[in-house]
Design a protein around this motif. Structure first.
Motif, PDB file in Angstrom:
ATOM      1  N   LYS A 133      35.997  56.866   6.179  1.00  0.00           N
ATOM      2  CA  LYS A 133      34.994  56.179   7.135  1.00  0.00           C
ATOM      3  C   LYS A 133      33.653  56.284   6.507  1.00  0.00           C
ATOM      4  N   GLU A 134      33.409  57.635   5.851  1.00  0.00           N
ATOM      5  CA  GLU A 134      31.998  57.658   5.351  1.00  0.00           C
ATOM      6  C   GLU A 134      31.815  57.103   3.964  1.00  0.00           C
ATOM      7  N   GLU A 135      32.814  56.267   3.551  1.00  0.00           N
ATOM      8  CA  GLU A 135      32.517  55.467   2.264  1.00  0.00           C
ATOM      9  C   GLU A 135      33.047  56.400   1.208  1.00  0.00           C
ATOM     10  N   ARG A 136      33.642  57.326   1.173  1.00  0.00           N
ATOM     11  CA  ARG A 136      34.018  58.153  -0.077  1.00  0.00           C
ATOM     12  C   ARG A 136      35.532  57.762  -0.382  1.00  0.00           C
ATOM     13  N   TYR A 137      35.571  57.712  -1.595  1.00  0.00           N
ATOM     14  CA  TYR A 137      36.834  57.147  -2.522  1.00  0.00           C
ATOM     15  C   TYR A 137      37.377  58.360  -2.930  1.00  0.00           C
TER      16      TYR A 137
ATOM     17  N   ASN B 219      24.378  39.233  -0.855  1.00  0.00           N
ATOM     18  CA  ASN B 219      25.482  38.979  -1.447  1.00  0.00           C
ATOM     19  C   ASN B 219      26.907  39.350  -1.123  1.00  0.00           C
ATOM     20  N   ARG B 220      26.700  40.719  -0.473  1.00  0.00           N
ATOM     21  CA  ARG B 220      27.858  41.307   0.336  1.00  0.00           C
ATOM     22  C   ARG B 220      28.285  40.386   1.429  1.00  0.00           C
ATOM     23  N   LEU B 221      27.343  39.799   2.187  1.00  0.00           N
ATOM     24  CA  LEU B 221      27.333  39.036   3.404  1.00  0.00           C
ATOM     25  C   LEU B 221      28.111  37.777   2.818  1.00  0.00           C
ATOM     26  N   LYS B 222      27.532  36.986   1.768  1.00  0.00           N
ATOM     27  CA  LYS B 222      27.896  35.756   1.369  1.00  0.00           C
ATOM     28  C   LYS B 222      29.409  35.807   1.018  1.00  0.00           C
ATOM     29  N   ASP B 223      29.928  37.038   0.754  1.00  0.00           N
ATOM     30  CA  ASP B 223      31.342  36.984   0.046  1.00  0.00           C
ATOM     31  C   ASP B 223      32.171  36.718   1.457  1.00  0.00           C
TER      32      ASP B 223
ATOM     33  N   GLU C 296      23.958  43.069  20.348  1.00  0.00           N
ATOM     34  CA  GLU C 296      25.411  43.702  20.607  1.00  0.00           C
ATOM     35  C   GLU C 296      26.306  43.059  19.550  1.00  0.00           C
ATOM     36  N   PHE C 297      26.163  41.974  19.232  1.00  0.00           N
ATOM     37  CA  PHE C 297      27.086  41.276  18.367  1.00  0.00           C
ATOM     38  C   PHE C 297      26.761  41.962  16.931  1.00  0.00           C
ATOM     39  N   ILE C 298      25.464  42.232  16.558  1.00  0.00           N
ATOM     40  CA  ILE C 298      25.055  43.179  15.341  1.00  0.00           C
ATOM     41  C   ILE C 298      26.140  44.418  15.193  1.00  0.00           C
ATOM     42  N   ASN C 299      25.758  44.803  16.593  1.00  0.00           N
ATOM     43  CA  ASN C 299      26.616  46.448  16.480  1.00  0.00           C
ATOM     44  C   ASN C 299      28.105  46.025  16.202  1.00  0.00           C
ATOM     45  N   LEU C 300      28.728  45.182  16.755  1.00  0.00           N
ATOM     46  CA  LEU C 300      30.054  44.968  16.421  1.00  0.00           C
ATOM     47  C   LEU C 300      30.431  44.775  14.779  1.00  0.00           C
ATOM     48  N   LEU C 301      29.506  43.754  14.366  1.00  0.00           N
ATOM     49  CA  LEU C 301      29.541  43.660  12.937  1.00  0.00           C
ATOM     50  C   LEU C 301      29.403  45.305  12.072  1.00  0.00           C
TER      51      LEU C 301
ATOM     52  N   LEU D 284      28.657  45.135   8.390  1.00  0.00           N
ATOM     53  CA  LEU D 284      27.111  45.204   8.215  1.00  0.00           C
ATOM     54  C   LEU D 284      27.051  47.010   8.055  1.00  0.00           C
ATOM     55  N   PRO D 285      26.061  47.350   7.016  1.00  0.00           N
ATOM     56  CA  PRO D 285      25.815  48.850   7.038  1.00  0.00           C
ATOM     57  C   PRO D 285      25.149  49.309   8.239  1.00  0.00           C
ATOM     58  N   LYS D 286      25.526  50.629   8.520  1.00  0.00           N
ATOM     59  CA  LYS D 286      24.910  51.183   9.823  1.00  0.00           C
ATOM     60  C   LYS D 286      23.273  51.025   9.848  1.00  0.00           C
ATOM     61  N   SER D 287      22.715  51.120   8.672  1.00  0.00           N
ATOM     62  CA  SER D 287      21.445  51.055   8.416  1.00  0.00           C
ATOM     63  C   SER D 287      20.735  49.671   8.664  1.00  0.00           C
ATOM     64  N   PHE D 288      21.713  48.500   8.910  1.00  0.00           N
ATOM     65  CA  PHE D 288      21.300  47.369   8.950  1.00  0.00           C
ATOM     66  C   PHE D 288      20.196  46.817   9.927  1.00  0.00           C
TER      67      PHE D 288
END
Lengths: 351, 89
Positions: free
Chosen positions: A273-277, B7-11, B72-77, B83-87
């Motif tokens: 979960k911490e994105e380690r591979y 780019n990640r989102l586009k994929d 709330e929806f962004i948190n679900l993503l 989405l990264p936690k830092s989003f």
């Protein structure tokens, strides 16, 4: 479109609930529009299901078990060569690869080509030595200890907390929670696969596999990562999907750059979960899900066949993420005289 | 929004029925029409204000809950690692 009419021998026809890779490799070869050759199934047991897949193989031969030594295997292959004009061989089982590596020069002498790693490369990726490789390549690897007796097992159990994985030298992995379970798993595993066993820290995450082919010069010819989306009770992938995360292929590239791996391999990776591979294992052969690569746009068995025959494979297209496989089990209906043929003659000829 | 994230989102593949496939992890999800709409706007690089305004145009919503519903929806993503936690948007 390149056409090729080679007679190709493939092992690992044990298409059971823990399938060997042979059938998947054969289907990949046959899927190539330029394939005009023949497929010879090579197998250790007369009940291996792939023996009876008459739509996939042209002939099949029983071959001696690795435990019977490489000379009896060589003699059997010489016989098969005379009967079939076998021009190349793709071994697909861990336990036989080493024997085929030893036989490669002799087989080449009689016109049978292989595309396999050297013995040194083969040893480097073994479960016993993989931790060293990972350390050198800066790849994450679970804490691992090699154990050859119960006393050491007790000692290791103090260093690596329960639960941990106890793995056989070739096959088999058991999750053990207590010393009693560890001791039982140790005896069961060593009885089947011999010493030593591998003790590995248990990590929680999602399992991914990478199939790639090393060109023997430090590069990869092609490769694709897959996430297992459904597992059998034995933990074998029954369904999976091709994923795009570039880190998986980067790991395979690092491994090939370091070892100059020659041939196909399967890399098992756990992503936390911490994105380690974490690199868990490297299997020195095609996996049982190889046919997925054809659907995803990269026919890696054909690339291996071409490399074995001294041809340079055409550049492979980018794989298609989202391509998935779901395995199926089905009944093959077989006339009893086919069984008689393989038991009494050790060979079957369909065409 | 940085290029790598865009780019990640586009994929990320979203079907008309709201089926989502993340090609990086192999994970699949289902979402409703509004979720699909928000994800599509994120894929196009829109921030929270633009998303809010587009939703107002296309859906009947209660103004007071709209912003918190989007978050709330962004948190679900984020939970789904789409989405990264830092989003931040």
């Amino acid at each position: 479109m390149n056409q090729f009419d080679w007679t190709i021998g493939v092992t690992g026809l044990n298409a059971t609930d823990n399938p060997g890779p042979g059938i998947s490799v054969i289907r990949s070869l046959r899927a190539h529009p330029g394939f005009k050759g023949k497929i010879i199934g090579l197998t250790y047991h007369y009940m291996d299901p792939g023996l009876y897949a008459s739509d996939l193989i042209d002939s099949a031969y029983l071959i001696p078990l690795p435990s019977e030594g490489i000379q009896s295997l060589r003699q059997r292959l010489e016989y098969i060569k005379k009967r079939t004009d076998l021009s190349l061989l793709i071994p697909t089982l861990d336990s036989e690869i080493s024997g085929f590596i030893s036989l490669e020069p002799e087989l080449r002498g009689i016109g049978i080509r292989l595309f396999l790693p050297t013995q040194q490369q083969f040893d480097i990726r073994s479960k016993v030595h993989l931790a060293e490789v990972c350390e050198k390549a800066n790849l994450d690897f679970p804490r691992t200890r090699i154990v050859s007796d119960i006393e050491s097992l007790c000692q290791v159990s103090m260093e690596i907390p329960f639960p941990y994985m106890l793995k056989g030298i070739f096959y088999g992995a058991t999750l053990v929670n207590t010393m009693d379970e560890a001791s039982m798993a140790f005896h069961r595993t060593t009885a089947q696969w011999g010493l030593p066993v591998i003790i590995q820290e248990f990590l929680i995450g999602e399992e991914y596999d990478v199939l790639a082919v090393g060109d023997g010069e430090g590069g990869i010819v092609g490769g694709l990562p897959m996430k297992k989306t459904s597992l059998t009770e034995k933990g074998k992938g029954w369904a999976g999907v091709v994923v795009k995360d570039p880190k998986f292929l980067a790991m395979a590239e690092t491994f090939c750059r370091m070892t100059k791996w020659r041939g196909p391999f399967e890399m098992e990776v756990l992503k936390t979960k911490e994105e380690r591979y974490f690199l868990l294992e490297i299997n020195p052969r095609f996996p049982a899900w190889t046919y997925l690569c054809v659907g995803a746009g990269q026919n890696l068995p054909v690339a291996v066949a071409q490399l074995a025959m001294g041809m340079e494979p055409a550049p492979l297209p980018e794989f298609k993420a989202g391509t998935m496989f779901v395995r199926i089990s089905l009944e093959q209906v077989v006339k009893i005289d086919r069984l008689e043929e393989i038991i009494s003659k050790g060979e079957i000829h369909y065409r | 929004m940085d290029t790598a994230l865009l780019n990640r989102l586009k994929d990320i593949a979203i079907s008309d029925s709201g089926f989502i496939f993340d090609p990086y992890s192999g994970a699949t999800f289902n979402t409703n029409e509004t979720g699909r709409f928000i994800l599509q706007l994120l894929k196009e690089g829109n921030g929270i204000d633009a998303i809010q305004s587009e939703i107002r145009k296309h859906f009947k919503t209660s103004e007071e809950d709209l912003r918190s519903d989007i978050y709330e929806f962004i948190n679900l993503l984020m939970e789904a690692q789409l989405l990264p936690k830092s989003f931040q948007c």
